[in-house]
Design a protein around this motif. Sequence first.
Motif, PDB file in Angstrom:
ATOM      1  N   VAL A  33       0.010  -0.812  -4.791  1.00  0.00           N
ATOM      2  CA  VAL A  33       1.093  -0.607  -5.746  1.00  0.00           C
ATOM      3  C   VAL A  33       1.695  -1.968  -6.062  1.00  0.00           C
ATOM      4  O   VAL A  33       1.740  -2.857  -5.200  1.00  0.00           O
ATOM      5  N   CYS A  34       2.170  -2.133  -7.269  1.00  0.00           N
ATOM      6  CA  CYS A  34       2.812  -3.374  -7.675  1.00  0.00           C
ATOM      7  C   CYS A  34       4.117  -3.026  -8.379  1.00  0.00           C
ATOM      8  O   CYS A  34       4.121  -2.242  -9.329  1.00  0.00           O
ATOM      9  N   HIS A  71       3.513  -0.245 -11.066  1.00  0.00           N
ATOM     10  CA  HIS A  71       2.110  -0.108 -11.444  1.00  0.00           C
ATOM     11  C   HIS A  71       1.394   0.559 -10.283  1.00  0.00           C
ATOM     12  O   HIS A  71       1.236  -0.043  -9.226  1.00  0.00           O
ATOM     13  N   ASN A  72       0.967   1.787 -10.515  1.00  0.00           N
ATOM     14  CA  ASN A  72       0.212   2.526  -9.501  1.00  0.00           C
ATOM     15  C   ASN A  72      -1.282   2.359  -9.772  1.00  0.00           C
ATOM     16  O   ASN A  72      -1.699   1.985 -10.867  1.00  0.00           O
ATOM     17  N   VAL A  73      -2.068   2.674  -8.789  1.00  0.00           N
ATOM     18  CA  VAL A  73      -3.518   2.580  -8.920  1.00  0.00           C
ATOM     19  C   VAL A  73      -4.035   3.714  -9.815  1.00  0.00           C
ATOM     20  O   VAL A  73      -5.001   3.553 -10.544  1.00  0.00           O
ATOM     21  N   ALA A  74      -3.365   4.851  -9.812  1.00  0.00           N
ATOM     22  CA  ALA A  74      -3.809   6.026 -10.573  1.00  0.00           C
ATOM     23  C   ALA A  74      -2.592   6.888 -10.886  1.00  0.00           C
ATOM     24  O   ALA A  74      -1.516   6.652 -10.321  1.00  0.00           O
ATOM     25  N   PRO A  75      -2.700   7.855 -11.743  1.00  0.00           N
ATOM     26  CA  PRO A  75      -3.857   8.252 -12.539  1.00  0.00           C
ATOM     27  C   PRO A  75      -4.006   7.368 -13.776  1.00  0.00           C
ATOM     28  O   PRO A  75      -3.013   6.895 -14.349  1.00  0.00           O
ATOM     29  N   LEU A  76      -5.245   7.139 -14.162  1.00  0.00           N
ATOM     30  CA  LEU A  76      -5.554   6.325 -15.326  1.00  0.00           C
ATOM     31  C   LEU A  76      -5.962   7.211 -16.495  1.00  0.00           C
ATOM     32  O   LEU A  76      -6.298   8.371 -16.313  1.00  0.00           O
ATOM     33  N   GLY A  77      -5.945   6.617 -17.675  1.00  0.00           N
ATOM     34  CA  GLY A  77      -6.445   7.302 -18.852  1.00  0.00           C
ATOM     35  C   GLY A  77      -7.960   7.366 -18.825  1.00  0.00           C
ATOM     36  O   GLY A  77      -8.613   6.855 -17.907  1.00  0.00           O
ATOM     37  N   VAL A  78      -8.537   7.969 -19.856  1.00  0.00           N
ATOM     38  CA  VAL A  78      -9.988   8.177 -19.896  1.00  0.00           C
ATOM     39  C   VAL A  78     -10.750   7.010 -20.507  1.00  0.00           C
ATOM     40  O   VAL A  78     -11.974   6.971 -20.425  1.00  0.00           O
ATOM     41  N   TYR A  79     -10.037   6.066 -21.115  1.00  0.00           N
ATOM     42  CA  TYR A  79     -10.712   4.969 -21.805  1.00  0.00           C
ATOM     43  C   TYR A  79     -10.744   3.727 -20.922  1.00  0.00           C
ATOM     44  O   TYR A  79      -9.716   3.071 -20.726  1.00  0.00           O
ATOM     45  N   GLU A  80     -11.896   3.415 -20.381  1.00  0.00           N
ATOM     46  CA  GLU A  80     -12.033   2.210 -19.569  1.00  0.00           C
ATOM     47  C   GLU A  80     -11.774   1.000 -20.456  1.00  0.00           C
ATOM     48  O   GLU A  80     -12.290   0.909 -21.568  1.00  0.00           O
ATOM     49  N   ALA A 118       9.920   2.813  -5.856  1.00  0.00           N
ATOM     50  CA  ALA A 118       9.448   1.424  -5.828  1.00  0.00           C
ATOM     51  C   ALA A 118      10.623   0.458  -5.754  1.00  0.00           C
ATOM     52  O   ALA A 118      10.598  -0.497  -4.978  1.00  0.00           O
ATOM     53  N   ARG A 119      11.653   0.700  -6.552  1.00  0.00           N
ATOM     54  CA  ARG A 119      12.843  -0.163  -6.539  1.00  0.00           C
ATOM     55  C   ARG A 119      13.516  -0.126  -5.167  1.00  0.00           C
ATOM     56  O   ARG A 119      13.894  -1.168  -4.614  1.00  0.00           O
ATOM     57  N   ALA A 120      13.657   1.074  -4.595  1.00  0.00           N
ATOM     58  CA  ALA A 120      14.284   1.205  -3.273  1.00  0.00           C
ATOM     59  C   ALA A 120      13.470   0.475  -2.208  1.00  0.00           C
ATOM     60  O   ALA A 120      14.040  -0.201  -1.340  1.00  0.00           O
ATOM     61  N   ASP A 159       0.842  -1.196   0.000  1.00  0.00           N
ATOM     62  CA  ASP A 159       0.000   0.000   0.000  1.00  0.00           C
ATOM     63  C   ASP A 159       0.876   1.245   0.000  1.00  0.00           C
ATOM     64  O   ASP A 159       1.860   1.317   0.737  1.00  0.00           O
ATOM     65  N   GLU A 160       0.514   2.208  -0.827  1.00  0.00           N
ATOM     66  CA  GLU A 160       1.129   3.541  -0.836  1.00  0.00           C
ATOM     67  C   GLU A 160       0.001   4.552  -0.892  1.00  0.00           C
ATOM     68  O   GLU A 160      -0.967   4.353  -1.642  1.00  0.00           O
TER      69      GLU A 160
END
Length: 189
Positions: free
Chosen positions: A76-77, A86-95, A14-16, A4-5
């Motif tokens: 976070v992954c 891989h963050n949860v957000a921000p995402l693009g507009v196209y689901e 993330a690497r650290a 979780d972040e």
Amino acid sequence: MVWDEPVPIGRDQARATYLAVRRTRPVSGGDVPEVAKELPGEVTLYPGHVLVSMDLDTMDETSAQVFTIARAHGLVCYDPQRDLVHNVAPLGVYEGMQLHTGDGMIVHDPDLGLVNDVLATLSPQNPFVALVNFGRHFLQVSPGYELEYKENTLIRAMVPELAEVQRAFSEYATGDRSFLARHTWAQTT
């Protein structure tokens, strides 16, 4: 590794985090986080972190499952093999938009930071990156920065530098079509 972040983080952080956690001892016993029960592969628990080990033959498929499960849990992954976060957000507009790479990675609804970082991995080992909205349109790039965009017809443009490619992909993902006016496009047959 998933954890979780409170806000999106970059690859360096993330690497650290991943390296720092790997220097500690795994935990055993006690409550197993719900996410760990859902993750495929071999799972190792660390305080506040879950490490998923997988074999190289099924890495792409397993990674896609891990990314999907992590996102569903708001986590976070970090992928140490590709050095991508891989963050949860921000995402693009196209689901339902998909990120495809020439080295086999497919991510559904990728975050914009991931898209930006993946573009920097273009190489003979990763010969293309594409954002695809199936049945509607796509934008892809290959080394040498040849952009291809298809909505009704396929058009191509040469772009001089990575930063401009990253800008075009960010615009595309957010529904902004400024990249179409900024470049000289040729229709392909």
